[in-house]
Design an enzyme around this catalytic site. Structure first.
Site, PDB file in Angstrom:
ATOM      1  CE  LYS A 114      -3.749   2.256   2.419  1.00 54.53           C
ATOM      2  NZ  LYS A 114      -4.726   2.165   3.500  1.00 54.53           N
TER       3      LYS A 114
ATOM      4  NE  ARG B 145      -6.209  10.066   3.478  1.00 49.51           N
ATOM      5  CZ  ARG B 145      -4.913  10.231   3.227  1.00 49.51           C
ATOM      6  NH1 ARG B 145      -4.382  11.446   3.230  1.00 49.51           N
ATOM      7  NH2 ARG B 145      -4.140   9.195   2.997  1.00 49.51           N
TER       8      ARG B 145
ATOM      9  NE  ARG C 108      -3.728   7.413   5.705  1.00 53.34           N
ATOM     10  CZ  ARG C 108      -4.482   7.931   6.673  1.00 53.34           C
ATOM     11  NH1 ARG C 108      -3.990   8.135   7.878  1.00 53.34           N
ATOM     12  NH2 ARG C 108      -5.733   8.256   6.430  1.00 53.34           N
TER      13      ARG C 108
ATOM     14  CD  GLU D  93       5.408  -3.904   3.798  1.00 48.54           C
ATOM     15  OE1 GLU D  93       4.761  -4.789   4.400  1.00 48.54           O
ATOM     16  OE2 GLU D  93       5.813  -2.854   4.346  1.00 48.54           O
TER      17      GLU D  93
ATOM     18  CE  LYS E 247      -6.354   1.767  -0.715  1.00 50.38           C
ATOM     19  NZ  LYS E 247      -6.918   1.778   0.588  1.00 50.38           N
TER      20      LYS E 247
ATOM     21  CB  SER F 127     -11.206   7.716  -3.677  1.00 48.64           C
ATOM     22  OG  SER F 127      -9.957   8.094  -3.118  1.00 48.64           O
TER      23      SER F 127
ATOM     24  CE1 TYR G 287     -15.010   3.535  -3.037  1.00 48.42           C
ATOM     25  CE2 TYR G 287     -13.114   3.884  -4.474  1.00 48.42           C
ATOM     26  CZ  TYR G 287     -13.647   3.756  -3.211  1.00 48.42           C
ATOM     27  OH  TYR G 287     -12.825   3.852  -2.105  1.00 48.42           O
TER      28      TYR G 287
END
Ligand code: PBG
Length: 327
Positions: free
Chosen positions: A197, A207, A218, A234, A249, A275, A314
């Protein structure tokens, strides 16, 4: 022999011929619909930067779960938008917290006909908006966060999740969640690990979707967009810790990473068309600059072609309904 001898165009001459030789297909069962369920609202609330996506009430969400099951989607991924937040993100552990009651609603609505997935992260629940709890210096405390994630996994499984999706990028998160699930009799609960990620600008609209309180970024826990080998590290760690499915992602700026991961592992690979990736398409389409449906089809096909078995999008319900009409 006449030139050219090789004529690849022969296989492109008609829709039927193209269909015969098509390498990549998109099926409803490969698509997972992310959904937002908000506490304390009586009408669905549109998310301005994600046209067509809403914060659901518990009731409107119920209809969407049933619709997703009827369409034969691969699943729904639920995010909770709580009314109150605190430093510990305690709403995440409350069985009456919005995400947990939504999971119970979904399970009651569709039973085992549709995999119900749950975002396992604290950022929607903390007043500082980080994915974990903070230490005295204000840094995200990895190991203190792990203890909370372990409990979250159990609460979510008990609420009704078939699949939990640890997404906070804490080291060791998959291992502690797996152990906690197994110790509490939830050895059937699947872990879909947000394994690779990246710290991405494309999360912007999300957000708004979860009314995030984050200031800052982050970057101290999500990956650097410049690094591809780091993703393999990872992913392998997460599989060792017990991940059943691994996810990359965002998707579009990371198609190379999806392909690398697909070539490296033997578990199902998911990718999240996030998004900001959808918002760009909706904005350009609204301006008449691109053909919306063709663009959506091309994007989802490209993520599949790169190697993702499962795509979180989505557009899942819309696309599944369209595929249904075409077949
Ligand atoms: C973390 C989480 C995020 C998204 C899914 N899970 C946000 C983040 O890491 O900042 C983003 C999804 C999207 O942008 O569509 N709970």
């Amino acid at each position: 022999m006449s030139f050219p001898a090789d004529r690849p165009r022969r296989l492109r001459q008609s829709p039927a011929m193209r269909r015969l030789v098509r390498e990549t297909h998109v099926q409803p069962s490969q698509l997972v619909l992310p959904m937002f369920i908000a506490e304390g609202i009586s009408e669905p609330r549109p998310i301005e930067s994600m046209p067509g996506v809403v914060q659901h009430t518990r009731d409107t969400a119920r209809k969407a779960y049933a619709e997703a099951a009827a369409l034969g989607l691969g699943g729904v991924m639920l995010f909770g938008v709580p009314e109150h937040k605190d430093a510990q993100g305690s709403g995440a552990l409350d069985p009456d917290g919005i995400l947990n009651v939504a999971l119970a609603d979904a399970r009651a609505e569709v039973g085992d006909d549709l995999p119900i997935m749950s975002d396992l992260c604290l950022d929607e629940f903390t007043d500082h908006g980080h994915c974990g709890v903070l230490d005295a210096q204000g840094r995200v405390d990895n190991d203190a966060t792990l203890e909370i994630y372990a409990q979250m996994g159990v609460v979510q499984a008990e609420s009704g999740a078939h699949v939990v999706g640890p997404s906070g990028m804490m080291d060791g998160q998959v291992g502690v969640v797996r152990a906690a699930l197994d110790d509490s009799g939830h050895d059937d609960t699947v872990i879909l690990a947000y394994a690779a990620k990246y710290s991405s600008a494309f999360y912007g609209p999300f957000r708004e979707a979860v009314a995030s309180s984050l200031t800052g970024d982050r970057k101290a826990y999500q990956q650097d967009p410049a690094n591809a080998r780091d993703a393999i590290r990872e992913v392998l760690l997460d599989i060792e810790e017990g991940a059943d499915i691994v996810m990359v992602k965002p998707a579009l700026s990371y198609l190379d990473v999806i392909a690398d991961v697909r070539a490296t592992v033997n578990v199902p690979v998911a990718a999240y068309n996030i998004s900001g990736e959808m918002a760009m398409v909706e904005a350009a389409a609204a301006n008449g600059w691109i053909d919306r449906e063709r663009t959506i089809d091309e994007i989802i096909t490209s993520i599949r072609r790169a190697g993702a078995d499962i795509v979180l999008t989505y557009w899942a319900a819309e696309l599944a309904a369209r595929l249904d009409r075409q077949s």
